[in-house]
Scaffold this active site. Structure first.
Site, PDB file in Angstrom:
ATOM      1  N   TYR A 243     -10.641  -7.820  -4.121  1.00  0.00           N
ATOM      2  CA  TYR A 243     -10.420  -6.928  -2.983  1.00  0.00           C
ATOM      3  C   TYR A 243     -11.766  -6.413  -2.496  1.00  0.00           C
ATOM      4  CZ  TYR A 243      -8.810  -2.951  -0.213  1.00  0.00           C
ATOM      5  OH  TYR A 243      -8.586  -2.073   0.808  1.00  0.00           O
TER       6      TYR A 243
ATOM      7  N   GLU B 287      -4.025  -1.322   9.362  1.00  0.00           N
ATOM      8  CA  GLU B 287      -3.219  -0.133   9.086  1.00  0.00           C
ATOM      9  C   GLU B 287      -2.707   0.509  10.371  1.00  0.00           C
ATOM     10  OE1 GLU B 287      -6.977   2.968   8.651  1.00  0.00           O
ATOM     11  OE2 GLU B 287      -6.473   1.612   7.020  1.00  0.00           O
TER      12      GLU B 287
ATOM     13  N   CYS C 199      -9.705   8.451   5.121  1.00  0.00           N
ATOM     14  CA  CYS C 199      -9.365   7.746   3.886  1.00  0.00           C
ATOM     15  C   CYS C 199      -7.882   7.938   3.612  1.00  0.00           C
ATOM     16  CB  CYS C 199     -10.204   8.299   2.728  1.00  0.00           C
ATOM     17  SG  CYS C 199      -9.654   7.738   1.127  1.00  0.00           S
TER      18      CYS C 199
ATOM     19  N   ASN D 132      -1.459   0.034  -4.128  1.00  0.00           N
ATOM     20  CA  ASN D 132      -2.858   0.465  -4.191  1.00  0.00           C
ATOM     21  C   ASN D 132      -3.011   1.477  -5.319  1.00  0.00           C
ATOM     22  OD1 ASN D 132      -5.468   1.339  -3.754  1.00  0.00           O
ATOM     23  ND2 ASN D 132      -5.049   2.314  -1.781  1.00  0.00           N
TER      24      ASN D 132
END
Length: 292
Positions: free
Chosen positions: A43, A114, A122, A209
């Site tokens: 990632y 997103e 964040c 996540n």
């Protein structure tokens, strides 16, 4: 593209390992270390690029070119497929399509887009805001249409759970699935039943996540595998440890006026050479040009 495309390698990794663990690699060398540890995919965190490569907070200040530079460096050092954070895609429809094309050219296997507003935060910070569900679906549709390799994976990340609740987050995930997303990234889930609701509502794989110091507990691979999670990312785990270690070394050299007390904390020269395959390079010189 050929079946050897990065996207095809990511799809193969997802079949080979369920759930697929994707540790964050902050740079090319970290990627090589992760590969040696046995991981099948990596990632590349947008926060990591901002923090480590540019010394910036994760507030949408890095450009598409900044991220592609790190993709090229990392994909050049490892054969493992990369899932890369594309934030909100750097703009509207045509920008998102360009982002996907440039990511593929740079060597990425997958990206996530997103539903946060462009002036993003964040994902584990308060005060997030998300765009309308239809706008999110349009972003995903644009990303899917922008592929120049049909094997490249488009991951749809929804940040709505912490903002609007789970019903909205699932609603958005279904819309993203209908728009052509390959995977749903359910951000900031706090319980196993929340993940189960996403999985039950969707026909495509779900990503978890497990970033540290956020809202999500440190679930094990077995716990998430038991409910059918397909992918798990650990975005900054090694980077956080690297940063802490470096802080200690710098402090010791400055305060003690010598590094002698901290040498035992360092990777040795031979260990470094081992990761880099240094001796293979020397042997290549010998085989190409002979000795002496």
């Amino acid at each position: 593209m050929s079946h050897h495309s990065a996207g095809a390698r990511m799809r193969a990794a997802m079949l080979a390992e369920k759930p697929l663990q994707l540790p964050g690699a902050i740079n090319a060398f970290a990627a090589m270390q992760a590969e040696r540890a046995g991981f099948k995919a990596l990632y590349v965190s947008g926060a990591g690029i901002a923090n480590a490569s540019y010394g910036l907070p994760d507030l949408g200040m890095t450009s598409l070119d900044n991220v592609c530079e790190d993709i090229r460096r990392i994909s050049g050092a490892t054969a493992l497929p990369l899932l890369v954070d594309a934030d909100t895609g750097w703009g509207a429809v045509f920008n998102i399509q360009r982002t996907v094309k440039e990511f593929i050219r740079a060597g990425a296997a997958a990206c996530h887009i997103e539903d946060q507003v462009q002036a993003k935060r964040c994902g584990h910070r308060p005060g997030k805001a998300v765009v309308a569900r239809e706008d999110f679906a349009d972003r995903i549709k644009a990303a899917v249409d922008g592929r120049i390799d049909e094997q490249f994976l488009i991951v749809a990340r929804t940040d709505a759970l912490a903002v609007e609740g789970i019903d909205s987050a699932i609603d958005r995930s279904v819309a993203a699935q209908e728009a052509g997303a390959d995977v749903i990234f359910a951000e900031a889930c706090t319980t196993i039943p929340e993940y189960q609701r996403f999985i039950a509502a969707l026909k495509i794989p779900v990503l978890a996540n497990l970033t540290e110091f956020g809202k999500t507990p440190y679930f094990t691979v077995d716990e998430l595998g038991a409910i059918g999670i397909a992918m798990i990312i650990y975005p900054l785990s090694a980077f956080r440890a690297m940063a802490k270690a470096a802080e200690g070394i710098y402090g010791a050299i400055r305060q003690e006026r010598t590094q002698s007390s901290v040498v035992d904390r360092m990777q040795t020269r031979m260990e470094l050479y081992d990761v880099l395959g240094y001796h293979q390079y020397e042997q290549k010189i010998d085989s190409l040009f002979g000795k002496g």
